[in-house]
Design a protein around this motif. Structure first.
Motif, PDB file in Angstrom:
ATOM      1  N   GLY A  37      -6.696   0.789  -4.757  1.00 38.74           N
ATOM      2  CA  GLY A  37      -6.950   2.116  -4.219  1.00 38.74           C
ATOM      3  C   GLY A  37      -5.722   2.874  -3.774  1.00 38.74           C
ATOM      4  O   GLY A  37      -5.836   4.018  -3.328  1.00 38.74           O
ATOM      5  N   LYS A  38      -4.549   2.268  -3.895  1.00 37.19           N
ATOM      6  CA  LYS A  38      -3.336   2.930  -3.458  1.00 37.19           C
ATOM      7  C   LYS A  38      -2.419   3.228  -4.639  1.00 37.19           C
ATOM      8  O   LYS A  38      -2.263   2.416  -5.552  1.00 37.19           O
ATOM      9  CB  LYS A  38      -2.586   2.075  -2.435  1.00 37.19           C
ATOM     10  CG  LYS A  38      -3.212   2.099  -1.048  1.00 37.19           C
ATOM     11  CD  LYS A  38      -3.230   3.502  -0.452  1.00 37.19           C
ATOM     12  CE  LYS A  38      -3.831   3.539   0.935  1.00 37.19           C
ATOM     13  NZ  LYS A  38      -3.935   4.910   1.458  1.00 37.19           N
ATOM     14  N   CYS A  78       0.828  -1.198   0.000  1.00 36.35           N
ATOM     15  CA  CYS A  78       0.000   0.000   0.000  1.00 36.35           C
ATOM     16  C   CYS A  78       0.863   1.248   0.000  1.00 36.35           C
ATOM     17  O   CYS A  78       0.344   2.362  -0.032  1.00 36.35           O
ATOM     18  CB  CYS A  78      -0.917   0.003   1.223  1.00 36.35           C
ATOM     19  SG  CYS A  78      -0.035  -0.276   2.775  1.00 36.35           S
ATOM     20  N   TYR A  79       2.182   1.083   0.031  1.00 33.81           N
ATOM     21  CA  TYR A  79       3.083   2.224   0.151  1.00 33.81           C
ATOM     22  C   TYR A  79       3.582   2.735  -1.194  1.00 33.81           C
ATOM     23  O   TYR A  79       3.584   3.913  -1.435  1.00 33.81           O
ATOM     24  CB  TYR A  79       4.244   1.879   1.076  1.00 33.81           C
ATOM     25  CG  TYR A  79       3.791   1.644   2.499  1.00 33.81           C
ATOM     26  CD1 TYR A  79       2.984   2.571   3.144  1.00 33.81           C
ATOM     27  CD2 TYR A  79       4.132   0.490   3.193  1.00 33.81           C
ATOM     28  CE1 TYR A  79       2.541   2.362   4.442  1.00 33.81           C
ATOM     29  CE2 TYR A  79       3.703   0.280   4.491  1.00 33.81           C
ATOM     30  CZ  TYR A  79       2.912   1.217   5.111  1.00 33.81           C
ATOM     31  OH  TYR A  79       2.469   1.016   6.396  1.00 33.81           O
ATOM     32  N   SER A  80       4.027   1.876  -2.069  1.00 33.92           N
ATOM     33  CA  SER A  80       4.374   2.265  -3.442  1.00 33.92           C
ATOM     34  C   SER A  80       5.163   1.159  -4.102  1.00 33.92           C
ATOM     35  O   SER A  80       6.140   0.662  -3.544  1.00 33.92           O
ATOM     36  CB  SER A  80       5.192   3.555  -3.482  1.00 33.92           C
ATOM     37  OG  SER A  80       5.561   3.842  -4.817  1.00 33.92           O
ATOM     38  N   GLU A 127     -11.046   0.991  -4.889  1.00 34.67           N
ATOM     39  CA  GLU A 127     -11.204   1.675  -3.614  1.00 34.67           C
ATOM     40  C   GLU A 127     -10.402   0.942  -2.552  1.00 34.67           C
ATOM     41  O   GLU A 127     -10.460  -0.277  -2.442  1.00 34.67           O
ATOM     42  CB  GLU A 127     -12.681   1.731  -3.206  1.00 34.67           C
ATOM     43  CG  GLU A 127     -13.556   2.561  -4.137  1.00 34.67           C
ATOM     44  CD  GLU A 127     -13.188   4.027  -4.104  1.00 34.67           C
ATOM     45  OE1 GLU A 127     -12.825   4.522  -3.008  1.00 34.67           O
ATOM     46  OE2 GLU A 127     -13.257   4.686  -5.172  1.00 34.67           O
ATOM     47  N   PHE A 128      -9.674   1.706  -1.747  1.00 33.49           N
ATOM     48  CA  PHE A 128      -8.869   1.110  -0.685  1.00 33.49           C
ATOM     49  C   PHE A 128      -9.698   0.928   0.576  1.00 33.49           C
ATOM     50  O   PHE A 128     -10.544   1.765   0.905  1.00 33.49           O
ATOM     51  CB  PHE A 128      -7.663   1.988  -0.372  1.00 33.49           C
ATOM     52  CG  PHE A 128      -6.814   1.476   0.764  1.00 33.49           C
ATOM     53  CD1 PHE A 128      -5.915   0.443   0.550  1.00 33.49           C
ATOM     54  CD2 PHE A 128      -6.943   2.001   2.037  1.00 33.49           C
ATOM     55  CE1 PHE A 128      -5.145  -0.051   1.596  1.00 33.49           C
ATOM     56  CE2 PHE A 128      -6.179   1.519   3.090  1.00 33.49           C
ATOM     57  CZ  PHE A 128      -5.270   0.488   2.864  1.00 33.49           C
ATOM     58  N   MET A 176      -1.581  11.095   0.597  1.00 31.99           N
ATOM     59  CA  MET A 176      -0.410  11.067  -0.278  1.00 31.99           C
ATOM     60  C   MET A 176      -0.194   9.718  -0.937  1.00 31.99           C
ATOM     61  O   MET A 176       0.543   9.618  -1.914  1.00 31.99           O
ATOM     62  CB  MET A 176       0.829  11.483   0.506  1.00 31.99           C
ATOM     63  CG  MET A 176       0.768  12.912   0.985  1.00 31.99           C
ATOM     64  SD  MET A 176       2.274  13.392   1.847  1.00 31.99           S
ATOM     65  CE  MET A 176       1.821  15.053   2.366  1.00 31.99           C
ATOM     66  N   MET A 177      -0.801   8.680  -0.395  1.00 32.24           N
ATOM     67  CA  MET A 177      -0.674   7.366  -1.003  1.00 32.24           C
ATOM     68  C   MET A 177      -1.992   6.884  -1.600  1.00 32.24           C
ATOM     69  O   MET A 177      -2.102   5.735  -2.006  1.00 32.24           O
ATOM     70  CB  MET A 177      -0.143   6.361   0.019  1.00 32.24           C
ATOM     71  CG  MET A 177       1.291   6.660   0.398  1.00 32.24           C
ATOM     72  SD  MET A 177       1.992   5.467   1.521  1.00 32.24           S
ATOM     73  CE  MET A 177       3.655   6.117   1.661  1.00 32.24           C
TER      74      MET A 177
END
Length: 653
Positions: free
Chosen positions: A113-114, A77-79, A120-121, A229-230
């Motif tokens: 979602g991320k 979920c961070y990148s 959708e997250f 931001m994520m």
């Protein structure tokens, strides 16, 4: 505000990869960035899930096509970035060294979602029981979770990369949760997974709550970055050159302790943010254990029929998810006994086993066999090598645990906890400040302190703007000197006292108010003449910190219990002022030996600020009350014959 946003960006960058750049004192990487670009090709693809949602996936594939390669995947979920052609992740890090040398395919994927993925997250997205994972039937399209997304991703990878049919998945913290969910996917190519410090239970023991008490700075400082931001809208717009500006309230400046005292209440925080942070609303609407929390806890009844081999990894001094690794391992062991299951626990901070751990962590010595380099090369990679490459020896069964006192690894073939070897032993608190295995004989014995929410006990002895991971190994002398902290300790031990397992707390208390928190710490007090220089020898090659370790009070374990949940997390009850009441709770597992000459210390307090939000000490809804609810409480801890307070330790005989 710029300083706060910069802090959030720095946090997000540090979480981008679970195997990040090692510290300057860690081994230098063997492979250069140029080597990676010459020996790997990169693809950015969007993989369609069964319901049509596309998940952004970044694939690094060896240029060597003469052989087929195993896949090592991380869903995050961070990148999954960096995004775009020619922009490579830090694969030259020493953490990746054995995998690059073995020519693995690396896969990073943004979850729903991320960042760059559609959909959708949902935090800790619930696992759906009974769905068909291996068929994309019309009636099954709407039944998606992280397990089905993993299945669909594996299916695509098997047919679209030069792989050997073996996929592994790993992840630290939140990606650890996605790895746990991957274990439930059932895809035949997924052979091995390693949930590391996995987010597991956000009410009883991980980031959001501990035993119902809100871990305020962990969430309040984290959520703006995480939700905005994520989020996929923010990141996709950034990639397209469109800026999205968010105006967060200026609540934080420099000193956490001062800032959170000024903020005052959770109500003030939520009013400041308004409706901008979804998770603050969720916490407010679910103050007690209920269907929401249970449905968002994957270990509650879902860890059955786990197909791949599983190696759970955790840190004994992990400030975020110390609870999660033990809970995940125990749940799989109980619910899926046929699974090839392993547990590794070391003296590490959050993710430290994969990045940045050298022989000294701050002022605490962990030794050469607990460094990040040792873990990657001798524990993690051999696990994946065996199951994904079919090489090397099969990992030894059971649990591999590092004793944080004797500084030694031990292999427990029967797993964890040590049911056959550890004996639950009561250590009684005495009114004269002593601890012993003998029950008090006096008919009266009470020790008293006043808990004042206006002057809470700090969790850490430094002025900081964010939560320190070092508090888990803090020297507790700063707290033991306060009048609102009760201190009990043994005489210097004459022989080893080895602990291995959960710690149980039984306090007999009466209080002057209708609620209070109880924080108990188990502490290893080093001898008054202790010296790491003397212990390691003057010829030691490791750099020894300039710190007075003589009398060092190492916190082996500390935990909070919100008093109103003492009987039930779903049905809180007020205290009856002046009535002697039992407060019973369990602390996360330890693996620690108190050496001869050391002392066992146990402390009791009612504030741990701002790590834990302040209990108003009035029975109320803490998430909606105002400042008038916060009052002083006189706390009496009973240490007498018919009302003995004690801590049950798992003593290895």
């Amino acid at each position: 505000m710029k300083k706060f946003l910069l802090l959030l960006i720095c946090i997000s960058v540090s979480l981008t990869s679970a195997m990040a750049q090692p510290s300057s004192s860690a081994p230098k990487p063997k492979f250069t960035a140029q080597y990676i670009k010459e020996h790997y090709t990169k693809r950015d693809v969007e993989i369609k899930m069964r319901d049509g949602i596309k998940l952004y996936t970044v694939i690094y594939e060896p240029t060597n096509t003469a052989v087929k390669h195993p896949i090592l995947m991380q869903r995050t979920c961070y990148s999954a970035g960096p995004y775009g052609e020619g922009r490579y992740a830090n694969l030259q890090s020493s953490s990746y060294e054995p995998y690059v040398e073995a020519e693995y395919i690396f896969v990073f994927q943004d979850v729903r979602g991320k960042n760059m993925s559609e959909g959708e997250f949902e935090d800790i997205r619930p696992f759906i029981e009974g769905k068909k994972l291996n068929k994309k039937e019309a009636k099954n399209v709407g039944q998606t979770d992280e397990a089905s997304d993993t299945y669909d991703t594996c299916e695509w990878l098997v047919h679209n990369t030069n792989n050997n049919g073996c996929i592994g998945q790993y992840g630290i913290s939140y990606p650890g949760f996605y790895t746990t969910m991957a274990a439930l996917s059932g895809h035949p190519a997924l052979k091995a997974v390693s949930p590391q410090a996995p987010v597991t239970d956000w009410y009883h023991g991980d980031d959001v709550h501990h035993n119902g008490a809100f871990m305020m700075p962990e969430m309040v400082s984290f959520q703006p970055m995480f939700e905005y931001m994520m989020g996929n809208k923010f990141v996709r717009n950034q990639q397209e050159g469109q800026r999205m500006n968010f105006k967060f309230p200026q609540l934080f400046h420099s000193d956490m302790y001062t800032d959170y005292l000024k903020i005052g209440t959770y109500k003030n925080i939520t009013e400041a943010y308004g409706d901008s942070l979804e998770y603050l609303r969720i916490v407010r609407e679910h103050p007690n254990w209920d269907e929401y929390w249970e449905s968002h806890t994957v270990t509650k009844g879902h860890m059955h029929d786990v197909k791949p081999a599983v190696m759970v990894v955790g840190g004994l001094f992990d400030k975020e998810d110390c609870y999660g690794a033990f809970d995940t391992y125990k749940s799989i062991k109980e619910q899926s006994p046929a699974t090839e299951l392993y547990l590794v626990e070391g003296p590490w901070f959050h993710g430290g086993w994969a990045r940045g751990m050298t022989e000294f962590w701050n002022k605490y010595y962990i030794g050469p066999e607990a460094t990040s380099d040792y873990f990657i090369k001798n524990i993690e990679y051999p696990f994946f090598r065996y199951y994904l490459e079919g090489k090397g020896e099969k990992p030894k069964s059971g649990a591999m645990i590092y004793d944080s006192g004797s500084l030694k690894w031990t292999q427990y073939a029967d797993g964890w906890p040590l049911v056959k070897r550890a004996e639950t032993t009561p250590f009684y608190l005495h009114a004269d400040g002593k601890v012993s295995t003998s029950a008090p004989t006096a008919s009266k014995g009470v020790v008293t302190y006043i808990s004042d929410p206006a002057k809470p006990v700090p969790y850490h002895n430094e002025v900081e703007s964010s939560t320190s991971r070092n508090y888990m190994i803090d020297d507790q002398r700063f707290a033991a000197q306060r009048p609102d902290v009760l201190v009990f300790q043994t005489e210097p031990l004459k022989e080893n006292l080895q602990l291995a397992g959960e710690i149980e707390v039984d306090l007999m208390v009466d209080i002057s108010t209708t609620d209070a928190d109880f924080i108990v710490k188990v502490i290893d007090v080093f001898p008054d003449d202790f010296s790491y220089r003397r212990m390691l020898g003057r010829d030691a090659k490791v750099q020894i910190p300039n710190y007075i370790n003589a009398g060092y009070q190492l916190m082996v374990r500390g935990e909070v219990m919100r008093g109103k949940f003492r009987e039930s997390f779903s049905d809180p009850k007020p205290f009856e002022p002046g009535k002697t009441t039992k407060v019973k709770f369990t602390m996360p597992d330890v693996a620690h030996t108190f050496l001869p000459g050391h002392r066992l210390m146990i402390t009791v307090q009612s504030t741990w600020f701002p790590l834990v939000d302040r209990n108003p000490q009035t029975f109320c809804d803490i998430y909606t009350c105002d400042e008038s609810a916060y009052v002083k409480s006189t706390i009496n801890v009973h240490c007498e014959q018919n009302a003995a307070s004690l801590v049950k330790l798992p003593v290895v005989k």
